[in-house]
Design a protein around this motif. Structure first.
Motif, short mmCIF file in Angstrom:
data_model
loop_
_atom_site.label_atom_id
_atom_site.label_comp_id
_atom_site.label_asym_id
_atom_site.label_seq_id
_atom_site.Cartn_x
_atom_site.Cartn_y
_atom_site.Cartn_z
N LYS A 139 3.39 -8.68 -8.11
CA LYS A 139 2.78 -7.53 -7.43
C LYS A 139 3.31 -6.23 -8.00
O LYS A 139 2.58 -5.25 -8.14
CB LYS A 139 3.09 -7.60 -5.93
CG LYS A 139 2.27 -8.63 -5.20
CD LYS A 139 2.21 -8.22 -3.71
CE LYS A 139 2.44 -9.40 -2.81
NZ LYS A 139 2.74 -9.01 -1.43
N THR A 177 8.22 -10.27 -4.90
CA THR A 177 7.19 -10.94 -5.69
C THR A 177 6.90 -10.08 -6.92
O THR A 177 6.22 -9.07 -6.84
CB THR A 177 5.91 -11.13 -4.86
OG1 THR A 177 6.26 -11.74 -3.62
CG2 THR A 177 4.90 -12.00 -5.57
N GLY A 204 0.81 -1.21 0.00
CA GLY A 204 0.00 0.00 0.00
C GLY A 204 0.85 1.26 0.00
O GLY A 204 0.55 2.23 -0.71
N SER A 205 1.92 1.27 0.78
CA SER A 205 2.74 2.48 0.83
C SER A 205 3.54 2.66 -0.46
O SER A 205 3.93 3.78 -0.81
CB SER A 205 3.65 2.50 2.05
OG SER A 205 4.03 1.23 2.43
N ASN A 254 10.36 -5.59 -6.57
CA ASN A 254 9.72 -6.26 -5.43
C ASN A 254 10.04 -7.74 -5.49
O ASN A 254 10.16 -8.31 -6.56
CB ASN A 254 8.20 -6.05 -5.49
CG ASN A 254 7.53 -6.53 -4.21
OD1 ASN A 254 7.91 -6.11 -3.12
ND2 ASN A 254 6.52 -7.38 -4.33
#
Ligand code: ATR
Length: 281
Positions: free
Chosen positions: A163, A160, A137-138, A158
């Motif tokens: 995402k 993953t 979210g951030s 990231n």
């Protein structure tokens, strides 16, 4: 401080809520500006949160902050959302309008940008790519803020990858995916590195990244604020990069809600930082 029958009211809704620093932040400002108002921690179970939001105008509240796990419900239930809330997919600040409708926004993006500009006035958004680590979210708030500020390219990495790809799809062609194992190599020519992962937080492993290729003038921004000096910031500062910790973002993101509810634009200064720091340790 006296609270009269005319006091303006706001609060923060979460479950649990006892760890929230928001009552301290807003309480500090209410006192500092001698405002007839109160800011209340609301411990609201998920099954009650919709009723709680709907009760705000009925109880005469000016609005509320929203924290875990209610940010998505807030997003869904508000009557109007601004562009930041839409892009981030979460609402952390609700303002009750005169007609009783609920206006939802997300103040993390302006909070990050205000903190960054205040701490690194020399940082030029348009001058160089930015490396962003994470895909939570951030991360969404950071990308929204950075693209809005005019950065030419966001390199997003990231653990993953899927995402990160979802974020790149949402934010468009300026977001380029970097494989997690390539994160250190992608720092060349970046003007800013932003960590939005939880790595480096108390109880978490340090962020494993080699800063060798990061230009000396680049700024390193860690969204983590507990501890204040993460291993990433320590390494960055040791090699001469400016390091900025995440506490300022927590403080700056609170200003617009306070202004909307209590009518005063509050200042983020060392005194406020000290109040929160004393409570963190
Ligand atoms: P937010 O609070 O911003 O919503 P989150 O959804 O809890 O954050 O996400 C935490 C971030 O830290 C994620 O990007 C996560 O990577 P994954 O998407 O692969 O889970 C990252 N993170 C947490 N632990 C990690 C680790 N040990 N190595 C690499 N990344 C990690």
């Amino acid at each position: 401080m006296t609270v009269t029958g005319e006091a303006k009211l706001a609060g923060v809704m979460g479950w649990p809520i006892r760890h929230s620093r928001s009552p301290l932040i807003h309480g500090h400002w209410l006192e500092r500006y001698n405002i007839d108002g109160a800011y209340i921690p609301f411990a609201v179970k998920p099954e009650n949160v919709v009723a709680a939001f709907r009760a705000l105008p009925k109880l005469g509240f000016s609005g509320t902050n929203v924290t875990l796990p209610h940010k998505l419900t807030a997003f869904q239930i508000v009557d109007v959302r601004d562009a930041a809330a839409e892009a981030i997919g979460a609402v952390n600040t609700v303002v009750v309008r005169p007609d009783g409708s609920l206006h939802g926004t997300n103040t993390d993006a302006p909070g990050l940008l205000a903190h960054l500009r205040a701490s690194a006035p020399g940082w030029d958004a348009a001058a160089a790519p930015v490396m962003v680590l994470g895909a939570g979210g951030s991360t969404r708030a950071a990308i929204f803020a950075l693209l809005g500020a005019g950065v030419p390219e966001v390199r997003l990495s990231n653990r993953t990858r899927a995402k990160a790809e979802a974020l790149a799809d949402a934010f468009g062609h300026k977001v380029k995916i970097i494989d997690w194992f390539e994160r250190s190599n992608a720092l060349a020519s970046c003007g800013l590195l932003v960590n939005t992962t939880s790595l480096g937080m108390t109880g978490q492993p340090a962020l494993d990244i080699v800063l060798e290729d990061l230009p000396g003038g680049a700024v390193v921004y860690d969204i983590v604020y507990s501890p204040l000096e993460t291993p990433l910031l320590a390494t960055a500062r040791a090699r001469g990069n400016q390091g900025i910790d995440g506490l300022g973002m927590l403080l700056h993101q609170a200003t617009s809600g306070f202004e909307a509810w209590f009518g005063v634009k509050p200042v983020v200064d060392e005194k406020l930082r000290d109040v929160i720091l004393a409570n963190l340790t």
